[in-house]
Design an enzyme around this catalytic site. Structure first.
Site, PDB file in Angstrom:
ATOM      1  N   LYS A 221       0.894  -1.328  -0.023  1.00 59.61           N
ATOM      2  CA  LYS A 221       0.095  -0.043   0.135  1.00 59.61           C
ATOM      3  C   LYS A 221       0.834   1.330   0.108  1.00 59.61           C
ATOM      4  O   LYS A 221       1.898   1.322   0.312  1.00 59.61           O
ATOM      5  CB  LYS A 221      -1.100  -0.017   1.114  1.00 59.61           C
ATOM      6  CG  LYS A 221      -2.323  -0.909   0.802  1.00 59.61           C
ATOM      7  CD  LYS A 221      -3.438  -1.022   2.065  1.00 59.61           C
ATOM      8  CE  LYS A 221      -4.505  -1.900   1.405  1.00 59.61           C
ATOM      9  NZ  LYS A 221      -5.447  -2.090   2.681  1.00 59.61           N
ATOM     10  N   ARG A 255      -3.599 -10.106   5.189  1.00 62.21           N
ATOM     11  CA  ARG A 255      -4.092 -10.016   3.875  1.00 62.21           C
ATOM     12  C   ARG A 255      -2.905  -9.572   3.007  1.00 62.21           C
ATOM     13  O   ARG A 255      -2.568  -8.404   3.022  1.00 62.21           O
ATOM     14  CB  ARG A 255      -5.144  -9.317   3.775  1.00 62.21           C
ATOM     15  CG  ARG A 255      -5.916  -9.439   2.186  1.00 62.21           C
ATOM     16  CD  ARG A 255      -7.259  -8.462   2.260  1.00 62.21           C
ATOM     17  NE  ARG A 255      -7.839  -8.527   0.818  1.00 62.21           N
ATOM     18  CZ  ARG A 255      -7.470  -7.565  -0.005  1.00 62.21           C
ATOM     19  NH1 ARG A 255      -6.468  -7.041   0.240  1.00 62.21           N
ATOM     20  NH2 ARG A 255      -8.103  -7.826  -1.254  1.00 62.21           N
TER      21      ARG A 255
END
Ligand code: 7PJ
Length: 276
Positions: A221, A255
């Site tokens: 991210k 995740r």
């Protein structure tokens, strides 16, 4: 089937959820696994690398992304879920906030719903959860994928997320759904500034008192890119640092895109957490 529903190992060791994007526009795997066969092959590979769960998604929720029509999401995701739940031993999760997609996926063998809206976007999601009793990931997001990164701010990011979890658990309970199969996720990158994402990772332990497993998804991210000044294809080490810290703090599910390295990192972080 029974094994699948238990979410084997939960609480005994950290679980790794492998991300399977079945979308042509997802920001980091863009266009690579569009076809069913390639998606299935990618899932097999993630399982071989140590994935405990495969999370199948048909809609990109990166900042600014446009929603995908229901029919398109169904066409992308259902053939893959059907094939994977038949072939693989690991539980299949469906990454959707649409009740209709969730229900179809559960009918086809998925055992978990990963709802980035925390059951806020689809009024019938609660009914699907009440009826099928799947594992359900309740993720915090400030705003919607389209507007969430437009100047988010918090006075107390941890307190605000805790308040959200509290409210959502009450909502579920009021529909007869206990927290037994609820997983809470603070939603890294969803309406958060860099400093908010860092604070969340530093304070994962503040979410443990709910008694639910905590999941985090920092994989590749932009906060990692921001801190390290690196593009998306060079965020593996940052991702590993983030998942390691999260597991050390008590997160039980991570995740990730890169399953093998994450598996190794979180297993070590867990061994250190357990050390005397
Ligand atoms: C997350 C997610 C996350 C959960 C995405 C991406 C963006 N679901 N779906 N938690 N992120 N539960 O994969 O980079 O952090 S989509």
């Amino acid at each position: 089937m029974g094994m699948q529903r238990q979410l084997q190992g939960l609480g005994k060791r950290p679980l790794v959820m492998g991300i399977l994007n079945v979308t042509p526009d997802s920001f980091s795997d863009g266009g690579m696994y569009i076809e069913k066969e390639r998606a299935i092959e990618h899932a097999r590979e993630m399982v071989a690398q140590g994935a405990d769960i495969i999370d199948v998604g048909g809609e990109s929720t990166r900042p600014g992304a446009q929603p995908v029509p229901l029919e398109e999401e169904v066409n992308r995701v259902m053939p893959v879920i059907e094939a994977l739940s038949r072939e693989l031993d690991v539980p299949i999760s469906v990454d959707t906030y649409k009740a209709a997609v969730a229900e179809m996926a559960l009918e086809r063998g998925a055992v978990m719903i990963n709802d980035i809206s925390g059951l806020r976007f689809s009024p019938h999601m609660i009914d699907v959860v009440a009826r099928y009793k799947p594992w359900v990931v309740v993720m915090h997001m400030k705003g919607t994928p389209r507007d969430m990164q437009k100047a988010p701010s918090y006075e107390d990011v941890i307190g605000e997320i805790e308040g959200f979890f509290e409210e959502r658990l009450g909502y579920l309970e009021s529909h007869g759904i206990s927290r037994e199969k609820v997983i809470l996720d603070p939603g890294i990158g969803f309406g958060k500034r860099v400093e908010d994402n860092l604070a969340i990772l530093k304070n994962i332990d503040k979410f443990l008192h709910f008694g639910c497993p905590i999941m985090v998804g920092p994989s590749r991210k932009s906060f990692i890119g921001n801190v390290l000044n690196l593009p998306v294809e060079e965020r593996l080490e940052g991702t590993l640092a983030a998942v390691s810290i999260a597991v050390f703090q008590g997160a039980q599910i991570v995740r990730v895109h890169d399953v093998q390295p994450a598996r190794r990192a979180v297993d070590l972080a867990w061994a250190i957490r357990r050390a005397v």
